[in-house]
Scaffold this active site. Sequence first.
Site, mmCIF file in Angstrom:
data_model
loop_
_atom_site.group_PDB
_atom_site.id
_atom_site.type_symbol
_atom_site.label_atom_id
_atom_site.label_comp_id
_atom_site.label_asym_id
_atom_site.label_seq_id
_atom_site.Cartn_x
_atom_site.Cartn_y
_atom_site.Cartn_z
ATOM 1 N N HIS A 1 55.018 5.622 2.680
ATOM 2 C CA HIS A 1 56.082 6.493 3.169
ATOM 3 C C HIS A 1 57.369 5.712 3.403
ATOM 4 C CE1 HIS A 1 52.174 8.183 4.578
ATOM 5 N NE2 HIS A 1 52.681 9.264 4.012
ATOM 6 N N ASP B 1 55.159 1.956 5.430
ATOM 7 C CA ASP B 1 53.755 1.546 5.495
ATOM 8 C C ASP B 1 53.113 1.351 4.130
ATOM 9 O OD1 ASP B 1 53.728 4.136 4.631
ATOM 10 O OD2 ASP B 1 52.505 4.939 6.253
ATOM 11 N N SER C 1 52.818 14.652 3.938
ATOM 12 C CA SER C 1 53.213 13.686 4.973
ATOM 13 C C SER C 1 54.666 13.249 4.863
ATOM 14 C CB SER C 1 52.308 12.448 4.905
ATOM 15 O OG SER C 1 52.350 11.863 3.613
#
Length: 373
Positions: free
Chosen positions: A338, A335, A31
């Site tokens: 990240h 968040d 991610s």
Amino acid sequence: MVAFALVVTMSAASGHGKKCGFEAIFNFGDSNSDTGGFYAAFPAERLPFGMTYFHKPAGRATDGRVIVDFLAQALGIPFLSPYLQSIGSDFRHGANFATLASTVRLPQTSLFVTGVSPFSLAIQLNQMKQFKAKVDQLHSSSGEDKLPPPTIFGKSLYTFYIGQNDFTGNLAIGINGVKQYLPQVVSQIASTIKEIYALGGRDFLVLNLAPIGCYPAFLVELPHNASDIDSFGCLISYNNAVVDYNTMLEEALKQTRREVADASVVYTDIHSVMLELFHHPTSHGMKYGTKACCGHGGGAYNFDKRVYCGNEKVINGRTLVATACSDPYSYVSWDGIHATDAANKIVAHAMINGSIFRPPFSLHKFCDIQAID
């Protein structure tokens, strides 16, 4: 503090007068560098992800761009299309095989059980091999098929930003338990580089792991006591374990370099940049290091594992909503897990100016670097 100054470096080759000697980027990751692969396979994205740069969800696990986006901008090529995206993709300047929640090691469980992606590094490598085979088979000289020429693979930059989920996904068994898997992780990365080398790849950037002990999510979730917190509010033991992994990775890449002597295999120390940002956010135009922009609960971390960024949940008759701050550029963490667009941009600048590459490697020797906004 670490100064991210311009460092004069030498590279193995030059762009030979071209605007950029790298005509494509092929990225492997999770991610931290996914540009839409996961959500192409499992559509579920929503605001506030993408709120700053794209002003809509854009398949990225942040408010804006990931590091590979900035790298593409600097090289003057379009953002990478996810390999898994069937509609609207353009692969003439590379492809992104990364997906959210990917691991280096083959997953031992299912996405629907623990959330781990089925697209591990071995699968991403197989996708790359299939991509090359299809390019060799189907390419048309007109470019109307949105595919690169078969010669592209020796003129590309191959980037790796993966391993965080192998590290954090096993922390339930403790740091020492995680360490037993790390040699397998670095070995898999090294063997993947050698396989891509056999396909024609010659220039590889391998990003190390960021200091997860400074991430708001892990500061909330991981067991620790007060003595394990350093003066900057980060977890000492977990950050030390990341340093051990990064050292192991660098040693593996040194060995790989000896085995593919005519290639550039570059260890990319983003850890030092991220640690600096977490420790001294105000020195870099930010306000908050270990506090998430998007989350619930406020306080020191603004992270609540019961309700993740962009979601809401009813608990004991009360609706909890995890919303985004109004100024993501003031935060290192988007968040809790990240980095923000702003933090990713600072990391990308350190890569572009060559200050975190070992051995020295200069993108400027290959390309006329474009400004990134």
